[in-house]
Every structure is written in C-alpha cells, then in structure tokens.
Design an enzyme around this catalytic site. Structure first.
Site, short mmCIF file in Angstrom:
data_model
loop_
_atom_site.label_atom_id
_atom_site.label_comp_id
_atom_site.label_asym_id
_atom_site.label_seq_id
_atom_site.Cartn_x
_atom_site.Cartn_y
_atom_site.Cartn_z
N CYS A 15 0.83 -1.22 0.00
CA CYS A 15 0.00 0.00 0.00
C CYS A 15 0.86 1.26 0.00
O CYS A 15 0.34 2.36 -0.24
CB CYS A 15 -0.94 0.00 1.20
SG CYS A 15 -2.15 -1.31 1.07
N HIS A 38 -3.58 7.23 1.54
CA HIS A 38 -3.92 5.88 1.09
C HIS A 38 -5.30 5.53 1.64
O HIS A 38 -5.63 5.85 2.78
CB HIS A 38 -2.87 4.89 1.59
CG HIS A 38 -3.27 3.47 1.38
ND1 HIS A 38 -3.64 3.00 0.14
CD2 HIS A 38 -3.40 2.43 2.24
CE1 HIS A 38 -3.98 1.72 0.27
NE2 HIS A 38 -3.84 1.36 1.52
N ASN A 50 -10.14 -0.36 -1.04
CA ASN A 50 -8.69 -0.22 -0.94
C ASN A 50 -8.06 -0.83 -2.20
O ASN A 50 -8.09 -2.05 -2.38
CB ASN A 50 -8.20 -0.94 0.32
CG ASN A 50 -6.69 -0.85 0.50
OD1 ASN A 50 -5.97 -0.41 -0.38
ND2 ASN A 50 -6.23 -1.31 1.66
#
Ligand code: UT7
Length: 332
Positions: free
Chosen positions: A115, A257, A287
């Site tokens: 990520c 993020h 996500n």
C-alpha cells in the site's frame, strides 16, 4: 534539475461489486451495515480476467489516459515503473507487459511496497528524473487485488478493489510551479506477519496443502494493522512537517492511502486537516493498494479540487510494514 508530476490517468474495471455481493452471492456472514460502518466502503470495482483485465491491462489503460492528458506518445517515455503486489505472473514484470502493450521503449521494472508503493515509487522515480537518468517516467500504481483475495474470508475480501493510477514524472525547469518535494519513508519488517501472503514464494512453494489452507491468499490481522496505521501516519506526517517547516495550513489537499475511512478520518483529525481538504474515495472504490493515491489524485483533479501552486500531501501505511509521507506542488 527538478521533477514534477505533469499529467495523470486512471483505470477502474467496469464491473461494480456492491457490499451485498458478499452476503447475497457468496453467502458470507456479513452485512452492509458492518462493512459501511467499520470501513466506509459501499462498493468497489473488480477486474474480470476473462475479459483480459489483468494488472498490466489496467496499468496500460491508466498510462494511456495519462499520455492523453500529457499530449504525448508512448515513444516519448524513457522508463515505465509499476508499483504492484499483484503481477500478471511472477515473471516478468508488469512494467514490461505494459511497455509492450503501449509500444514504448526505454527501461521498465516493478517495485514492491504494497500500500506504500505509490509513495515509495514516487520518490524513486523523482530521484531518477532529478539526477538526469531519465527525463520522462510513466509511474503507475496498479493492483489486481481480487487475484490474491480469499473470497471465503470475510475479514479481508470485503476490503479491496482493483484499479490502476498513472502519473507522468518529468524534468521541469527551476521556475516551473510544479515540484515533487522530498519524502519521508519508513519500514519495519518485524510487522510482516500481520499482513502477508504466506505461501507462493521460495519459503512455502504452492502444493495441495497450501491451496487447501488458502495460504496463497492475503491474511491480515486487521486490528493490529489498524492501530499501527493511524499512529504511524500521524507520526510520520508530523515529523515531515517539522523537517520541511510546513504547517497544516500549507496543505491544500490531503490525499491519503485509502485503507479504511476510520483510519483516514482519525489521522486527519489528529493532524487537524479539515474534512473538505481530505480526499476520500474508499466509499466508491475500496482499498486499491498501490493505485489508491494516484487514482484519488486523478479524481480530485477531475473534480476541480487541484490548482496550480497547491501543495498536496500524500501519506500511507501498508504491508511490510511500510509507511511514509510525501508532498508535491501541483504545476500544470
Ligand atoms: O491497506 C493496507 C493496510 N490495511 C489496513 O490498514 C486495514 C486495517 N484494518 C482495518 O481496516 C480494520 O481492522 C478492519 C476493517 C479490517 C476490521 O475492523 P475492526 O473494527 O478492527 O474489526 P475487528 O477485526 O476488531 O473485528 C470485530 C468483529 C470480529 O468479531 P468478534 O471476534 O468480535 O466476534 C470479526 O470477526 O467483526 C468481525 N468481522 C466481521 N463481521 C461482519 C470481521 N470482518 C467482518 C465482516 N462482517 N466482513
């Protein structure tokens, strides 16, 4: 010599998958109220590999959109770099498949920071451009998360989506308004066990036992990761502000993020970033790992939220553990 982001592009698969898919279609013990209240996710896009929607396909589409935004051709690129943890196949890189699909030349490689892939990769690409090793780099955050999810595990499969976001990183003159500023990157490999795919590499090659135990799919201790994510993001951004002598008022837009709406809002509150300066896309796209920040940037531009001279703050946390903070000044 300085580097700036001069164009952006994105790709989301057409297939929209609402929360109801997990309980109505897959029969998982979950519900819309839990997913929305614990994560902020309402829907996501998932790739359809039967239509050729792999990681490199999404990366190529995002890169094409970015080239169109820049008014450039694939042949103008010196390099293609892809941040991803979900390659089409273990070998070769997504970047090489993308290069071939675009008809580009120049060097191409992938970068693994989960990520944090976009923030890590932005720093690597900016350094290549600042040093003169490449003049124009197509940098893409792309992840085909549905290829590594266990759709029998309600703890993880509801959290992710598939996407690619691309940015063009170019050499610009010193008086150009755009700049990629320095970053502050962090890693703590002792956190690896909390978010991982245990098998499929040299340590645990795939065999029938591995497949039966779903060890080739994502495993996460969500609560542990959540706790680390909020405190690490807040700490790294505070340190970054101190070192760069920045104040929260200097930030026009916070593009974090997108792992969990509660993580984003808790971090933004502790950093005193107001909601109207915080970009949230997790409700629509979940996500998307390395794609979450570049797609959010592209969407924010499309919504007219990014203006020349704006200082944009990126912050991230993910598997590794890896995390970091970075700012750019928008210049086109
Ligand atoms: O981007 C990479 C980094 N990843 C992250 O940053 C993710 C970080 N973690 C999170 O976002 C959150 O921890 C989750 C969304 C994964 C989980 O939320 P939580 O509030 O931390 O829930 P929990 O893990 O503490 O679980 C609470 C309960 C558990 O039941 P018990 O043990 O209390 O009976 C879970 O089994 O919720 C249960 N649960 C679910 N219930 C309904 C877990 N997943 C689900 C689900 N539907 N999908």
């Amino acid at each position: 010599m300085k580097a700036a982001i001069t164009a952006t592009g994105r790709y989301f698969p057409a297939r929209e998958v609402p929360n109801s898919y997990f309980y109505d279609d897959l029969g998982l013990d979950t519900n819309d109220e839990w997913i929305v209240s614990r994560t902020g996710i309402e829907t996501r896009r998932l790739a359809d590999p039967s239509k050729g929607e792999t990681c490199s396909f999404m990366a190529t589409q995002a890169a094409r959109a970015c080239l169109a935004d820049a008014g450039l051709e694939a042949g103008d690129l010196d390099a293609i770099v892809v941040a991803t943890v979900t390659p089409d196949q273990p070998l070769p890189s997504v970047a090489c498949f993308t290069q071939a699909a675009l008809g580009a030349k120049g060097f191409a490689f992938d970068l693994v920071a989960a990520c944090s892939g976009f923030v890590y990769g932005l720093d690597v690409c900016a350094a290549m451009v600042e040093s003169g090793r490449a003049k124009r780099v197509m940098f893409i955050g792309a992840d085909h998360m549905s290829s590594i999810l266990d759709f029998a595990d309600r703890n993880t499969c509801i959290l992710f989506g598939d996407a690619a976001g691309a940015v063009l990183i170019e050499q610009v003159p010193d008086d150009h308004p755009g700049t990629i500023h320095r970053s502050l990157l962090r890693a703590d490999g002792t956190g690896a066990k909390h978010l991982q795919i245990p098998a499929g590499g040299g340590r645990l090659p795939i065999d029938e036992g591995i497949l039966a135990e779903r060890m080739h799919k994502v495993k996460q201790e969500g609560r542990v990761v959540f706790r680390h994510a909020v405190s690490s993001i807040v700490k790294v951004v505070r340190q970054y502000f101190e070192e760069e002598q920045l104040d929260v008022e200097d930030v026009a837009l916070f593009i974090p993020h997108q792992a969990n709406r509660r993580i984003i809002e808790a971090a933004a509150d502790r950093l005193r970033v107001p909601r109207d300066k915080t970009v949230i896309t997790i409700d629509r796209f979940a996500n998307t790992t390395a794609a979450s920040i570049p797609t959010a940037l592209d969407l924010a531009r499309e919504e007219g939220r990014v203006k020349v001279g704006d200082r944009l703050l990126f912050a991230t946390f993910g598997a590794g553990f890896t995390w970091g903070a970075q700012t750019i000044t928008w210049g086109v």
